[in-house]
Design an enzyme around this catalytic site. Structure first.
Site, short mmCIF file in Angstrom:
data_model
loop_
_atom_site.label_atom_id
_atom_site.label_comp_id
_atom_site.label_asym_id
_atom_site.label_seq_id
_atom_site.Cartn_x
_atom_site.Cartn_y
_atom_site.Cartn_z
CG HIS A 142 -1.76 -1.43 1.29
ND1 HIS A 142 -2.11 -2.21 1.33
CD2 HIS A 142 -2.74 -0.27 0.48
CE1 HIS A 142 -3.11 -3.03 1.90
NE2 HIS A 142 -4.40 -2.25 0.76
CE LYS A 146 -3.45 -0.62 4.99
NZ LYS A 146 -4.54 0.19 5.19
#
Length: 256
Positions: A142, A146
């Site tokens: 990601h 994150k």
């Protein structure tokens, strides 16, 4: 259908505004931490109860810390709930379960139809491929902002594998291997989390034996897929009996 959006100013919240309107639904407004006068094309509230009073369903992609309060408010108001918040504690999940006794709730770690199908396939593979012979590993990547790892989607995929194998994920999970870890435990479900750039989300599930490897891969190119799926779930909830549902229900997948 009147749709409210909790956290309307977030990245997914802004996409939800567009998708609600594209679906021909009425946007009843949204919640935000601070309401600024003027400029908004829809009603804004700091109190979810005020939004609930104007809504038939609320789509919620906020934070785990808000889940207990949101569950109580929406259950009391009789307003359906589409919940995309992940990383819930047992107490927070208990609040969701309690709300689902009074209202319809669709809770999913990921509202992408593709991810939903990957989870279903992962469960089927976990059931069909013996844990003694096939090592299961889940790799996710990601964007660099994150804050949680592994991702909620990766954990949901892991739970699907564990469900297929008839075990609890908490009993077989291996994450963040580092140093002299010793040999891999038979039956373990491993996780690796990568972070970098602005990647929306990539998930890979690998089943590897001594003789073959099967890989399932899903890549999200745009966060809009999550908003589109959540709005689809909101429409599906219309007229549903109270209960806790998932995206498999929304997509009409038969139970395994």
């Amino acid at each position: 259908m009147r749709v409210g959006i909790a956290g309307i100013g977030g990245r997914v919240g802004r996409l939800l505004v567009e998708e609600v309107r594209a679906a021909g639904m009425e946007l009843s407004g949204g919640t935000t931490r601070k309401v600024q006068e003027g400029g908004a094309a829809y009603p804004l509230f700091t109190d979810l109860a005020e939004l609930a009073a104007l809504s038939d369903v609320v789509i919620d992609f906020t934070h785990a810390d808000t889940v207990c309060d949101n569950a109580r408010i929406l259950a009391q108001a009789g307003v359906a709930w589409v919940l995309g918040t992940t990383g819930l504690s047992p107490a927070q999940m208990g609040a969701v379960d309690e709300a689902a006794r009074r209202i319809g709730v669709v809770h999913a770690a990921n509202f992408s139809p593709g991810v939903t199908l990957v989870q279903r396939l992962a469960q089927m593979m976990g059931q069909a491929l013996p844990a003694e012979s096939y090592d299961a590993e889940i790799v996710e990547m990601h964007h660099r902002q994150k804050v949680d790892a592994p991702s909620g989607t990766a954990l949901a995929i892991g739970r699907a594998v564990a469900l297929g194998r008839g075990v609890a994920l908490e009993d077989v999970r291996e994450s963040g291997r580092d140093g002299h870890t010793g040999p891999r435990q038979t039956g373990a479900i491993g996780f690796a989390a990568l972070r970098g750039g602005q990647i929306v989300g990539e998930h890979e599930v690998l089943f590897t034996s001594a003789d073959e490897q099967i890989t399932l891969t899903h890549r999200a190119f745009d966060r809009r897929i999550f908003a589109t799926g959540a709005v689809r779930a909101a429409g599906w909830l219309s007229g549903r009996a109270p209960g806790l549902y998932g995206m498999e229900d929304v997509l009409g997948l038969p139970p395994l």
